[in-house]
Design a protein around this motif. Sequence first.
Motif, short mmCIF file in Angstrom:
data_model
loop_
_atom_site.label_atom_id
_atom_site.label_comp_id
_atom_site.label_asym_id
_atom_site.label_seq_id
_atom_site.Cartn_x
_atom_site.Cartn_y
_atom_site.Cartn_z
N UNK A 11 -8.43 -27.28 0.17
CA UNK A 11 -7.80 -27.84 -1.02
C UNK A 11 -7.67 -29.36 -0.94
N UNK A 119 -10.78 -18.95 -3.22
CA UNK A 119 -10.52 -19.32 -1.83
C UNK A 119 -10.85 -20.78 -1.52
N UNK A 120 -11.48 -21.48 -2.44
CA UNK A 120 -11.75 -22.90 -2.23
C UNK A 120 -10.75 -23.78 -2.96
N UNK A 121 -9.80 -23.16 -3.66
CA UNK A 121 -8.86 -23.99 -4.43
C UNK A 121 -7.39 -23.61 -4.21
N UNK A 122 -7.11 -22.65 -3.34
CA UNK A 122 -5.73 -22.28 -3.06
C UNK A 122 -5.46 -22.39 -1.58
N UNK A 123 -4.36 -23.03 -1.25
CA UNK A 123 -3.99 -23.23 0.14
C UNK A 123 -3.68 -21.90 0.83
N UNK A 124 -4.07 -21.81 2.11
CA UNK A 124 -3.69 -20.64 2.89
C UNK A 124 -4.79 -19.60 2.97
N UNK A 125 -5.88 -19.84 2.31
CA UNK A 125 -7.05 -18.99 2.44
C UNK A 125 -8.17 -19.81 3.09
N UNK A 126 -9.26 -19.16 3.44
CA UNK A 126 -10.44 -19.92 3.84
C UNK A 126 -11.61 -19.40 3.01
N UNK A 127 -12.62 -20.24 2.80
CA UNK A 127 -13.81 -19.77 2.09
C UNK A 127 -14.43 -18.60 2.85
N UNK A 128 -15.12 -17.73 2.14
CA UNK A 128 -15.87 -16.69 2.82
C UNK A 128 -16.93 -17.35 3.70
N UNK B 121 -8.27 -14.26 7.33
CA UNK B 121 -8.53 -15.08 6.14
C UNK B 121 -7.27 -15.48 5.38
N UNK B 123 -3.43 -17.35 5.78
CA UNK B 123 -2.57 -18.16 6.62
C UNK B 123 -1.27 -17.43 6.95
N UNK G 124 -0.54 -27.07 -2.85
CA UNK G 124 -1.31 -25.90 -2.46
C UNK G 124 -2.51 -25.64 -3.35
#
Lengths: 259, 259, 259, 259, 259, 259, 259
Positions: A11, A119-128, B121, B123, G124
């Motif tokens: 993000x 997943x590319x625009x929300x914190x706390x996830x990672x891209x696949x 995946x 956080x 976020x």
Amino acid sequence: MFRNNYDNDSVTFSPQGRIFQVEYALEAIKQGSVAVGLVSKTHAVLVALKRNAEELGSYQKKIIGIDTHLGVALAGLAPDARVLSNFMRQQSMSSRLLYSRPVPISRVVNAIADKAQVNTQHYGRRPYGVGLLVAGVDETGPHLWEFQPSGMVLEYKGAAIGARSQSARTYLERAFEEFVDSSREELVLHGLKALRDSLAQDKELTVANTTVSVVGIGENFKLYDGDEVGEWLEKLGNVQSSRGGRTGEEAAESMDTSE
Amino acid sequence: MFRNNYDNDSVTFSPQGRIFQVEYALEAIKQGSVAVGLVSKTHAVLVALKRNAEELGSYQKKIIGIDTHLGVALAGLAPDARVLSNFMRQQSMSSRLLYSRPVPISRVVNAIADKAQVNTQHYGRRPYGVGLLVAGVDETGPHLWEFQPSGMVLEYKGAAIGARSQSARTYLERAFEEFVDSSREELVLHGLKALRDSLAQDKELTVANTTVSVVGIGENFKLYDGDEVGEWLEKLGNVQSSRGGRTGEEAAESMDTSE
Amino acid sequence: MFRNNYDNDSVTFSPQGRIFQVEYALEAIKQGSVAVGLVSKTHAVLVALKRNAEELGSYQKKIIGIDTHLGVALAGLAPDARVLSNFMRQQSMSSRLLYSRPVPISRVVNAIADKAQVNTQHYGRRPYGVGLLVAGVDETGPHLWEFQPSGMVLEYKGAAIGARSQSARTYLERAFEEFVDSSREELVLHGLKALRDSLAQDKELTVANTTVSVVGIGENFKLYDGDEVGEWLEKLGNVQSSRGGRTGEEAAESMDTSE
Amino acid sequence: MFRNNYDNDSVTFSPQGRIFQVEYALEAIKQGSVAVGLVSKTHAVLVALKRNAEELGSYQKKIIGIDTHLGVALAGLAPDARVLSNFMRQQSMSSRLLYSRPVPISRVVNAIADKAQVNTQHYGRRPYGVGLLVAGVDETGPHLWEFQPSGMVLEYKGAAIGARSQSARTYLERAFEEFVDSSREELVLHGLKALRDSLAQDKELTVANTTVSVVGIGENFKLYDGDEVGEWLEKLGNVQSSRGGRTGEEAAESMDTSE
Amino acid sequence: MFRNNYDNDSVTFSPQGRIFQVEYALEAIKQGSVAVGLVSKTHAVLVALKRNAEELGSYQKKIIGIDTHLGVALAGLAPDARVLSNFMRQQSMSSRLLYSRPVPISRVVNAIADKAQVNTQHYGRRPYGVGLLVAGVDETGPHLWEFQPSGMVLEYKGAAIGARSQSARTYLERAFEEFVDSSREELVLHGLKALRDSLAQDKELTVANTTVSVVGIGENFKLYDGDEVGEWLEKLGNVQSSRGGRTGEEAAESMDTSE
Amino acid sequence: MFRNNYDNDSVTFSPQGRIFQVEYALEAIKQGSVAVGLVSKTHAVLVALKRNAEELGSYQKKIIGIDTHLGVALAGLAPDARVLSNFMRQQSMSSRLLYSRPVPISRVVNAIADKAQVNTQHYGRRPYGVGLLVAGVDETGPHLWEFQPSGMVLEYKGAAIGARSQSARTYLERAFEEFVDSSREELVLHGLKALRDSLAQDKELTVANTTVSVVGIGENFKLYDGDEVGEWLEKLGNVQSSRGGRTGEEAAESMDTSE
Amino acid sequence: MFRNNYDNDSVTFSPQGRIFQVEYALEAIKQGSVAVGLVSKTHAVLVALKRNAEELGSYQKKIIGIDTHLGVALAGLAPDARVLSNFMRQQSMSSRLLYSRPVPISRVVNAIADKAQVNTQHYGRRPYGVGLLVAGVDETGPHLWEFQPSGMVLEYKGAAIGARSQSARTYLERAFEEFVDSSREELVLHGLKALRDSLAQDKELTVANTTVSVVGIGENFKLYDGDEVGEWLEKLGNVQSSRGGRTGEEAAESMDTSE
């Protein structure tokens, strides 16, 4: 030595407008073994190089059937691919339940693309950490799409992802004129030739390391694995070697299975 | 000395596309004592080396029965294994309640794999710090799967996890031709030989440190612990030593129980 | 001087696969005063060293009754132990309400173990800073379990936790043959001898610093505190000293009460 | 100069198993003015030193009545004490509503202890910055408890918290034999003597800076403030000085009111 | 130069048990212009120094009416004061609706105190950056309370907050004997004298910069602003100057309005 | 070079009691082009300098109509102003629906002030980066308010915000006596003169860069844009130049539109 | 070398009142290939330069139809554009369902602007990394809007975004007088000329790299892609080259597709 301050999550833009975590996810794809897709006017074909985790183990699935008209080949993190293919299966089942028809290829492809974009625009996830080649047939004919962790999806006539895939792409570009009008069998053989071009020098295609799938107009998605691949390799004139030893090349492709 | 900037959580890719926290979780498995699994056409066997926490304590469970057709061997963080095996038990009960049949092995294995992938995946979680060998029998025959913290699952004919497990794998690769067609008894003995090859030099298999389980077509999952193991060790020609002292090798395997 | 980068929360693995925050929680246990547990074929006994917070204060509870068939001894953070013992009480009451029977020991022990594991895998919590010895009797006889902050639980014939507990363990290992078949009285005395072996050189067991509990087949959990302990100490031949002064040893054990 | 890496929140253990934020909360108590509690066989008494925020202001409440059988004295952050005493009032009212009886002292004390423990194990909170002496009478007689921010609660015959409270504790230890059997009046006077021993050298107890409360068997909680305290100070033989100037000692005690 | 590690949020204690963010909030109050409150046996009075944001602008409200029996004077962040006074209005309306009576002063004061305390113990909030003097009359007579960001509330006979408020407090202490028994008019004049003592040397009270409010037994809260203040200033013998220029003193008081 | 430790979010006070993020938000206002507001006894007028994003583009809206009796001029981040003006529109519509009357100006102004204050006291938000002049007429006559990101709102007779607004304020202060009693036309001309005083030296007011709005007792809010502004500029004696080139001054004002 | 402390998220102002993450998002737009929009009195036209991901792949969509009266051209992150265009489609469908009319252009443009603003004020999230040109026709005639990641939207007569777009803007400014009154065909040709001016020196417009769309009063949105573009290029006098080689310029534009 240099500490990049903008590459810890997806993000944050770099001052140049890049999202490094998305770019790093592409690297995970490049660690996977190669997969190739191509379409003619009647068929869509996926071929892929499997890696043998251990002598005693099954091969990591490189091609996964989603529905009777649809399948995917993957390069990168296999567990991420499983999540995405399960999601595609749900989309496909929903389509059959709600609309009594197979899901259009572009629709299901855009569904995973939207899922990946989140997943590319929300914190706390990672891209696949996986790339997919999606091959299928719907009312508009055969299709091949490439999916990337950024949420990018593009339709192709021929595509290749994973380690050393540039060689396969080069083959497909050269053979384009031929394969777009080819028969089912010729299309598969073009795919295998592209795959072969991506092999390391001391490697060859075998029934053990090659997977093939075909789907066509009026023809359900079919996966050729193990001995079934033999007939294709014979047609390719590629007699299967009995070599059982593992090579350094395979170790380099280990991400598909080890994570 | 070197400070890695990408290894603090499982939602950050390194510039090379790696997820270090998942790789570190694999290290927790390597700290656990060895477990071995193998399948023939009729049976699936798990054998494992228990470590004795204290003279006065019970052994940490290395093999856990999930259902009458299904069990797991573990290496790594035992509390994480308990969480996963409880989850498998719920899946298995649901299958019996909803579909009136034992859960297929591949289904329950994929269920924990999906559960594990989520922790890689999102956080605020950590990957499970345990590897599992899942052995079971369903309508398609006996199966052996390996589960990893990444959410990776692969089917094997023979597999080994934990400290010094490479030696067991080497045995299994050499004995593959023999054990796939072997009888129930021979299969267990092959497993024990593989296990024995993974022992430290001054160690041997005893009724105190060895666990065995068997499940087969038409035969419920059975766990052999303590004295029951004696009959197997005798067949192996491995007279149980009376040595009670603890060795450095056992201390190195302490993660299974100490955390 | 060395700054460990992986020890700030319990959801981060070190490169060696360790979870340092869980290991640090074990240190909190080692700061607590010693507690000893042991079982015979008919009884389970807990004995523990209380520390006197002040001359005028009550002793911090080291043994807590949970139900008529069940109690715990603790070492470490007393408030954390209270949370866990309250939870055990609820489990025990639920069992009586729903199943009209005392909760099986292994079930209640696994319930707190699962509760503790959650705190080692979700961000924003910390592991419990307390170790427990759980002694109880159920349909399968008397049992002793040790609970650790990692969510690890193991059954023992004899166990000791807290400061200087190694000496108690050494006693129990030597006396194992005797106490497993001993009478109720002998079992308590073995426990007190183990406890005494863990005392600092200038200390002795007194009615003021010793707690004893017994539970047996057909015999409810009973806690001996204060003067009631006198009869046990007399049998031990340990005349209670009138020493009132506090020693440095006690100060070192202060974590049980001061936090 | 030294930067402690483990003292920024209450969900991180230090490598020695300590929770520094909880220890720092204890420091807030030491900044508060002294409070003393003691019990005889029939009564429980709290006495405390008030600090005058300003000439024109009321004194910060040091003793708070909770119910007719229950009150608390505080040292540390007064707003935190208000939150806790409001909670105790709710518990007390619930008990009267649901069970038609005054809440047992140990129950209400454990209720705030549990509430406080939560703040030591969940991220984003801080421990309460206040210590309490809880005095009350229930069916089991008079009781005095000390509450600490860690969630620790212990019953005492005599206790003192806040700045210079060690001197009060020393008095109580010496006078223990006398006050446990003393009359209501003697008990209060013992409390005041303990309090006086904690004063700075140039200070004395006055109707302006002293608060007294008494609760007994068959006698409701009563708070003596302002002139009502005079009778007690006279009995103590402590003529109230007319000094109005404020001393450095009082400034040091400012935390009770300034935050 | 010194980097304080404990002053970034209000949920972290310093090693000395201080909460720096709460202390810093007090600094915001000191940046505000002075406000004074005082009570006699029959009345409660607030007087305050307004600062003129610009020649063309209205004065920032320094005294806010809450209900017919209740008002507040503020120093610090005006928007925070508005939030708190809105909350007080809701409490007051609730009291009238539910209990058909004006809210008791101590109750509404404790309500904002509890609201403020929450912001000192939960992560992600900040303490209120404003101090309040609350003046009102209820069944127990006239009252004056001071509210602080820590959640501290104390009742006073006379109080002053804001820049240079110490001079006002000094006046009130000296005049205490007089004003507690004074008439309504005398009480206001005492307040204005205290306020005047807090002015910078080259400043005087004017109809433009002075606000006065009075509430009394049987007399509703009344705010005197602008020309209405003239009558009070005349009684004070303080002829309003025609000076329109702004002084440095006013700039220093800018926090009341600029944030 | 100096790293300020207290300016990264709006929930942290500096040791001086300042909230830097709120102060930085004020800087965003200063980057916007100037807006001026002023009221007479019958009318409220807003005039503002638009900046032309590009030759081909429309001007960024500097004055926004909210309701028939109400409008705002903005300086700073235009998207933030849009959010706030949408909110005002909702408040206005609610008032008409629920109370069948136009919303009172002070009420709607306080509504956005409260909304803005929340963003200065909760983590994870940022203060609004825009200042507003709110002009309207309600039952109490014409009103002009200034809104700031801190949640501060103040009523004015004349006000100016944005780049170089001090010059406009200086004009308004000098002309105050005149414009408060002026006619509708004179009031607009005073506004334009104030605006003109804030222009850079080589700039002049044109139909292209000037916006005017008027609302009065019995007269709906009216916006004059483009050619409609011509009549006002003619009355001002300010013949519109044909200069089309853009100046550095306009570039400096780019924040109103570029973010 | 310089570490900017204020550019890591979009909820932090710099001391100059800037939000750097929003500015960095603008950089992502500049990495995209150029898109041009322009309107006459009757039509709105979008033209854009596609980049060919691979010889075998489809072109990344640069112009997307939203409804029969509405379409968008994009520069920047294509997945973000897909999210926004999907949202516009929902808005458009809602309008038809609820109000039985096509959504007004300004309404749908403000809807995505508000959606984008949220991502600049809540922690976020990240700003959208894409710019849009929105062309449509509604009851008030043809319209062209530019959307930016800040939530800024402005109406234009002619606009261009993406790499080298300044040259296109310069063309449009020079041709403004002509195209505003031009016919449908002339308008498209003006657009293509502007696009051509933005090409790198060794590049030209071809049927392969050019997309055109037109929407007009009484004329539905129409997209010209591939061969359909040929007729336009012929009219432009721009014979399509057969060059198939890829240039460095295209590589620089890769962000539209690669992320």
